[in-house]
Design a protein around this motif. Structure first.
Motif, PDB file in Angstrom:
ATOM      1  N   VAL A  24      66.224  43.025  64.395  1.00 53.13           N
ATOM      2  CA  VAL A  24      67.301  43.850  64.946  1.00 53.13           C
ATOM      3  C   VAL A  24      68.259  42.987  65.761  1.00 53.13           C
ATOM      4  O   VAL A  24      67.827  42.163  66.568  1.00 53.13           O
ATOM      5  CB  VAL A  24      66.737  44.979  65.847  1.00 53.13           C
ATOM      6  N   ALA A  25      69.563  43.183  65.556  1.00 57.76           N
ATOM      7  CA  ALA A  25      70.584  42.484  66.343  1.00 57.76           C
ATOM      8  C   ALA A  25      71.686  43.463  66.708  1.00 57.76           C
ATOM      9  O   ALA A  25      72.068  44.320  65.898  1.00 57.76           O
ATOM     10  CB  ALA A  25      71.161  41.309  65.560  1.00 57.76           C
ATOM     11  N   LEU A  26      72.197  43.347  67.937  1.00 57.41           N
ATOM     12  CA  LEU A  26      73.287  44.197  68.418  1.00 57.41           C
ATOM     13  C   LEU A  26      74.562  43.370  68.531  1.00 57.41           C
ATOM     14  O   LEU A  26      74.569  42.319  69.173  1.00 57.41           O
ATOM     15  CB  LEU A  26      72.952  44.803  69.788  1.00 57.41           C
ATOM     16  N   PHE A  27      75.640  43.836  67.905  1.00 55.92           N
ATOM     17  CA  PHE A  27      76.940  43.164  67.967  1.00 55.92           C
ATOM     18  C   PHE A  27      77.898  44.015  68.799  1.00 55.92           C
ATOM     19  O   PHE A  27      78.055  45.212  68.544  1.00 55.92           O
ATOM     20  CB  PHE A  27      77.522  42.979  66.564  1.00 55.92           C
ATOM     21  N   PHE A  28      78.563  43.393  69.786  1.00 54.77           N
ATOM     22  CA  PHE A  28      79.542  44.072  70.629  1.00 54.77           C
ATOM     23  C   PHE A  28      80.911  43.434  70.381  1.00 54.77           C
ATOM     24  O   PHE A  28      81.059  42.209  70.491  1.00 54.77           O
ATOM     25  CB  PHE A  28      79.177  43.949  72.107  1.00 54.77           C
ATOM     26  N   ILE A  29      81.938  44.255  70.068  1.00 55.90           N
ATOM     27  CA  ILE A  29      83.277  43.741  69.765  1.00 55.90           C
ATOM     28  C   ILE A  29      84.300  44.450  70.650  1.00 55.90           C
ATOM     29  O   ILE A  29      84.401  45.686  70.632  1.00 55.90           O
ATOM     30  CB  ILE A  29      83.632  43.946  68.283  1.00 55.90           C
ATOM     31  N   HIS A  30      85.045  43.678  71.435  1.00 52.82           N
ATOM     32  CA  HIS A  30      86.030  44.250  72.363  1.00 52.82           C
ATOM     33  C   HIS A  30      87.362  44.497  71.667  1.00 52.82           C
ATOM     34  O   HIS A  30      87.562  44.143  70.491  1.00 52.82           O
ATOM     35  CB  HIS A  30      86.212  43.320  73.573  1.00 52.82           C
ATOM     36  N   GLY A  31      88.306  45.077  72.396  1.00 53.28           N
ATOM     37  CA  GLY A  31      89.621  45.400  71.852  1.00 53.28           C
ATOM     38  C   GLY A  31      90.717  44.514  72.406  1.00 53.28           C
ATOM     39  O   GLY A  31      90.463  43.452  72.986  1.00 53.28           O
ATOM     40  N   VAL A  32      91.963  44.957  72.256  1.00 49.84           N
ATOM     41  CA  VAL A  32      93.123  44.180  72.696  1.00 49.84           C
ATOM     42  C   VAL A  32      93.082  43.990  74.204  1.00 49.84           C
ATOM     43  O   VAL A  32      92.900  44.941  74.968  1.00 49.84           O
ATOM     44  CB  VAL A  32      94.432  44.894  72.291  1.00 49.84           C
ATOM     45  N   GLY A  33      93.263  42.747  74.639  1.00 46.68           N
ATOM     46  CA  GLY A  33      93.321  42.447  76.059  1.00 46.68           C
ATOM     47  C   GLY A  33      91.982  42.295  76.736  1.00 46.68           C
ATOM     48  O   GLY A  33      91.921  41.961  77.920  1.00 46.68           O
ATOM     49  N   GLY A  34      90.894  42.529  76.027  1.00 38.06           N
ATOM     50  CA  GLY A  34      89.576  42.423  76.624  1.00 38.06           C
ATOM     51  C   GLY A  34      88.968  41.040  76.444  1.00 38.06           C
ATOM     52  O   GLY A  34      89.648  40.067  76.125  1.00 38.06           O
ATOM     53  N   SER A  35      87.683  40.945  76.648  1.00 40.98           N
ATOM     54  CA  SER A  35      86.922  39.724  76.418  1.00 40.98           C
ATOM     55  C   SER A  35      85.464  40.125  76.318  1.00 40.98           C
ATOM     56  O   SER A  35      85.101  41.281  76.583  1.00 40.98           O
ATOM     57  CB  SER A  35      87.126  38.707  77.554  1.00 40.98           C
ATOM     58  N   LEU A  36      84.625  39.194  75.957  1.00 45.04           N
ATOM     59  CA  LEU A  36      83.204  39.525  75.863  1.00 45.04           C
ATOM     60  C   LEU A  36      82.625  39.917  77.223  1.00 45.04           C
ATOM     61  O   LEU A  36      81.581  40.579  77.297  1.00 45.04           O
ATOM     62  CB  LEU A  36      82.429  38.365  75.235  1.00 45.04           C
ATOM     63  N   ASP A  37      83.315  39.551  78.301  1.00 42.32           N
ATOM     64  CA  ASP A  37      82.805  39.851  79.639  1.00 42.32           C
ATOM     65  C   ASP A  37      82.827  41.346  79.961  1.00 42.32           C
ATOM     66  O   ASP A  37      82.117  41.787  80.868  1.00 42.32           O
ATOM     67  CB  ASP A  37      83.615  39.096  80.696  1.00 42.32           C
ATOM     68  N   ILE A  38      83.629  42.135  79.238  1.00 47.02           N
ATOM     69  CA  ILE A  38      83.660  43.572  79.536  1.00 47.02           C
ATOM     70  C   ILE A  38      82.333  44.236  79.175  1.00 47.02           C
ATOM     71  O   ILE A  38      82.039  45.347  79.623  1.00 47.02           O
ATOM     72  CB  ILE A  38      84.809  44.294  78.811  1.00 47.02           C
ATOM     73  N   TRP A  39      81.522  43.567  78.371  1.00 48.30           N
ATOM     74  CA  TRP A  39      80.224  44.096  77.964  1.00 48.30           C
ATOM     75  C   TRP A  39      79.097  43.603  78.864  1.00 48.30           C
ATOM     76  O   TRP A  39      77.919  43.732  78.511  1.00 48.30           O
ATOM     77  CB  TRP A  39      79.914  43.686  76.523  1.00 48.30           C
ATOM     78  N   GLY A  40      79.426  43.047  80.024  1.00 52.17           N
ATOM     79  CA  GLY A  40      78.411  42.441  80.881  1.00 52.17           C
ATOM     80  C   GLY A  40      77.237  43.358  81.179  1.00 52.17           C
ATOM     81  O   GLY A  40      76.071  42.958  81.067  1.00 52.17           O
ATOM     82  N   SER A  41      77.500  44.601  81.551  1.00 54.06           N
ATOM     83  CA  SER A  41      76.421  45.540  81.881  1.00 54.06           C
ATOM     84  C   SER A  41      75.564  45.840  80.666  1.00 54.06           C
ATOM     85  O   SER A  41      74.329  45.944  80.768  1.00 54.06           O
ATOM     86  CB  SER A  41      76.998  46.844  82.436  1.00 54.06           C
ATOM     87  N   GLN A  42      76.201  45.967  79.498  1.00 53.43           N
ATOM     88  CA  GLN A  42      75.454  46.272  78.286  1.00 53.43           C
ATOM     89  C   GLN A  42      74.605  45.082  77.834  1.00 53.43           C
ATOM     90  O   GLN A  42      73.449  45.246  77.412  1.00 53.43           O
ATOM     91  CB  GLN A  42      76.410  46.683  77.162  1.00 53.43           C
ATOM     92  N   LEU A  43      75.157  43.878  77.945  1.00 50.84           N
ATOM     93  CA  LEU A  43      74.408  42.690  77.532  1.00 50.84           C
ATOM     94  C   LEU A  43      73.175  42.496  78.412  1.00 50.84           C
ATOM     95  O   LEU A  43      72.085  42.180  77.911  1.00 50.84           O
ATOM     96  CB  LEU A  43      75.307  41.454  77.590  1.00 50.84           C
ATOM     97  N   ASP A  44      73.341  42.660  79.716  1.00 55.25           N
ATOM     98  CA  ASP A  44      72.195  42.512  80.624  1.00 55.25           C
ATOM     99  C   ASP A  44      71.138  43.573  80.339  1.00 55.25           C
ATOM    100  O   ASP A  44      69.941  43.272  80.298  1.00 55.25           O
ATOM    101  CB  ASP A  44      72.672  42.618  82.080  1.00 55.25           C
ATOM    102  N   TYR A  45      71.588  44.799  80.146  1.00 52.36           N
ATOM    103  CA  TYR A  45      70.658  45.916  79.930  1.00 52.36           C
ATOM    104  C   TYR A  45      69.828  45.708  78.662  1.00 52.36           C
ATOM    105  O   TYR A  45      68.591  45.797  78.695  1.00 52.36           O
ATOM    106  CB  TYR A  45      71.455  47.212  79.838  1.00 52.36           C
ATOM    107  N   PHE A  46      70.489  45.422  77.557  1.00 54.37           N
ATOM    108  CA  PHE A  46      69.774  45.349  76.290  1.00 54.37           C
ATOM    109  C   PHE A  46      69.001  44.045  76.115  1.00 54.37           C
ATOM    110  O   PHE A  46      67.955  44.028  75.468  1.00 54.37           O
ATOM    111  CB  PHE A  46      70.743  45.571  75.131  1.00 54.37           C
ATOM    112  N   SER A  47      69.494  42.953  76.701  1.00 53.23           N
ATOM    113  CA  SER A  47      68.719  41.712  76.615  1.00 53.23           C
ATOM    114  C   SER A  47      67.428  41.819  77.423  1.00 53.23           C
ATOM    115  O   SER A  47      66.384  41.283  77.023  1.00 53.23           O
ATOM    116  CB  SER A  47      69.563  40.525  77.095  1.00 53.23           C
ATOM    117  N   LYS A  48      67.477  42.549  78.543  1.00 48.00           N
ATOM    118  CA  LYS A  48      66.255  42.752  79.331  1.00 48.00           C
ATOM    119  C   LYS A  48      65.246  43.632  78.593  1.00 48.00           C
ATOM    120  O   LYS A  48      64.040  43.537  78.835  1.00 48.00           O
ATOM    121  CB  LYS A  48      66.599  43.383  80.685  1.00 48.00           C
TER     122      LYS A  48
END
Length: 434
Positions: A161-185
């Protein structure tokens, strides 16, 4: 404001952009940051986290299957007619233009392969000539979907299983910080890229580098590089379009998908009358105003907390040239309602009630068109709902990831919401916060 005006004036005089995003030197590679060259000179920053975990192999099969069969007919006037075929057959008349139904349009459809289905809707005895002409019109295109998907719960201990997060215009991968920490834990492998010109990815100085097709090809290469057997795509705003593209292209590899404030199922087309058509140097002069407008429209509240969220998560921090090119490059005529209706992946739509960029009617329309879709509205969120309400979004996403149909469940009545998290087969302990 004065500084931005002077920089913009210098930009006009020199015909160069004074605000260019380039890859940064980083020592964070050990924390899961990688730089991937998708094309010569085109480098994307990717955060890839493979957590330490005790891997539990996926059993031979757990879960259930969803059977769907329906016929989609497109007429030359833009109308979309969907027949849901099966034990619970139904027919819905939908209009591709702004999601409005034409009250004078009557189409008589003969449902086939419907067993004990109810008869078609009755047609008024009195019909005008125009109505008869519409009833006899020939379809422009007909698509038949007949599929059966096996859907199981995806747990963080499963190595496939792998989770891919893709941001929109003006964003960056950092906007997913809470989600990345939550799911990696929780033990999930997570992958999220910076789009070209965003975050720490390279920023080519040609507009063609930011068309939908160029960015979609980037995401295709990232997906093929990191994909596992079962992949879950989570997109936000413009990033939803790339998730849709991947789900359509790789239906066997994409297990589920999440659309966060993605909008309606309409083909992408840049606006002819838009502030983003102004020259780059003018946009640069207006950058403080644009940033303030984004804060006001993107968040339900505009306090110090929200301003800090933008700053910490590197959101809306792109060059004026990239912003203009991104908005002008959103041209994707293939991504119409039929394209979305053909997707057989289970999809969760998340919408922030206070979103001023995407009206709720657009996500409601998307939920109606999707073969297997469910819309969840969060009352306290806006466009950046995953940053405003991280706990609610994380829990909702995890519930969807763990959702699976019961064995022997009846075929889904395609074309409308079908999920019920409260009656799902997993226990609440499965989604406990780490």
């Amino acid at each position: 404001m004065l500084t931005s005006f002077m920089e913009g004036l210098l930009c006009c005089l020199t015909s160069k952009s004074s605000n260019i995003v380039v890859p940064v030197e980083t020592s964070e590679l050990a924390d899961g940051y990688e730089f991937v060259e998708v094309k010569p000179g085109r480098v994307l920053r990717v955060r890839h986290i493979i957590p330490d975990r005790q891997v539990v192999e996926e059993p031979t099969w757990q879960g259930g299957s969803i059977s769907c069969k329906r016929k989609i007919t497109v007429y030359r006037n833009g109308q979309l007619f969907i027949e849901n075929l099966g034990d619970r057959a139904s027919a819905e008349l939908k209009n591709c233009e702004n999601g409005e139904t034409d009250p004078n349009s009557i189409v008589e459809v003969e449902l086939t392969d419907c067993g004990n289905s109810s008869p078609p809707a009755s047609i008024p005895e009195t019909r005008s000539k125009s109505q008869l002409r519409k009833r006899r019109r020939k379809p422009k295109r007909t698509v038949v979907i007949d599929c059966e998907r096996k859907i199981s719960a995806c747990k963080g201990t499963h190595a496939d299983v792998a989770l891919f997060f893709i941001h929109g215009v003006g964003g960056s991968l950092d906007i997913w910080g809470s989600q990345l920490d939550y799911f990696s834990k929780l033990g999930y492998e997570v992958i999220t890229p910076d789009l070209a010109g965003h975050g720490a990815s390279s920023a080519p100085q040609i507009a063609a580098a930011y068309t939908f097709y160029a960015l979609a090809e980037d995401m295709r290469l990232i997906f093929k590089r990191y994909a596992r057997k079962r992949n879950i795509l989570i997109g936000h705003s413009y990033g939803v379009s790339f998730c849709t593209f991947l789900a359509h292209e790789y239906p066997e590899q994409v297990h589920k998908m999440v659309m966060i404030n993605g909008g309606g199922p309409t083909a992408l087309e840049p606006s002819l009358c838009s502030i983003f058509n102004l020259p780059t140097c003018v946009l640069h002069c207006l950058s403080p105003l644009l940033a303030w407008s984004f804060l006001k429209a993107g968040f339900a509240q505009q306090g110090a907390k929200e301003k800090q969220l933008l700053k910490d998560n590197n959101a809306f921090n792109v060059s004026s040239f990239v912003l203009r090119a991104m908005m002008s490059g959103q041209y994707w005529p293939e991504g119409d309602e039929v394209y979305h209706a053909e997707i057989t992946v289970p999809i969760l739509l998340v919408h922030g009630m206070h979103d001023k960029f995407v009206p709720i009617e657009e996500d409601q329309r998307m939920a109606e068109i999707l073969l297997m879709g469910f819309l969840k509205v969060l009352e306290d969120g806006s466009h950046m709902v995953m940053m405003e309400c991280p706990e609610a979004v994380n829990t909702l996403l995890h519930e969807f990831i763990l959702w699976q149909p019961e064995e022997g469940a009846p075929p889904v009545d395609a074309g409308g919401p079908f999920l019920s998290f409260l009656s799902s087969t997993y226990s609440r302990e499965d989604v406990a916060v780490p």
